[in-house]
Design a protein around this motif. Structure first.
Motif: not given
Length: 159
Positions: A101-127
């Protein structure tokens, strides 16, 4: 020969057409009210699974940092952003990739911080449900209005 017909008053058996139509109409009204609530419940459940998978990915990011002293290189091909190499690429992670239902991504990554996201799959019910995010400092966000950014009122997972 005279034949006499006997008329007996037997109790009526079965339903009349009117009674049957009223029953079908009542069931239709109940279904029309219940179905949107059910769909909302399913979307909320899938979002909850994505939140749990983000927390597991965050723990994997912390293990990666403990081993390499940086968050960098946690994505595929030792990249800093993109699909994670240290965790599943999809959510719910307990199901097959085809059922994601979601694709997981590491959107930002530095040596000391990160941002991870779950983005809805366009062909799923979560779109159209909006991204779910987790920051390394513990902030959680859900893009409830699905505009691509996290507003100040969207920094929670149960907004």
């Amino acid at each position: 020969m005279n034949t006499v017909l006997k008329i007996t008053n037997k109790p009526q058996q079965g339903f009349s057409l009117i009674e049957l139509m009223i029953s079908v109409a009542i069931i239709g009204i109940i279904a029309a009210i219940a179905y949107p609530s059910y769909q909302g419940f399913i979307a909320s459940t899938n979002r909850g699974a994505a939140q749990a998978d983000l927390m597991s990915l965050a723990a994997a990011m912390e293990r990666h940092k403990a081993a390499s002293f940086t968050y960098k290189g946690a994505a595929e091909s030792s990249a800093d952003t993109g699909n994670p190499a240290i965790f599943h690429k999809h959510s719910p992670s307990a199901e097959l990739y085809a059922n994601r239902k979601y694709d997981l991504y590491i959107s930002e990554s530095s040596g000391s911080a990160f941002l991870i996201e779950a983005k809805p799959v366009s062909s799923s019910s979560q779109a159209g449900d909006g991204n779910v995010a987790y920051y390394s400092d513990g902030r959680r966000a859900w893009d409830a209005n699905n505009n691509g950014t996290y507003g100040s009122s969207e920094f929670c997972w149960s907004c």
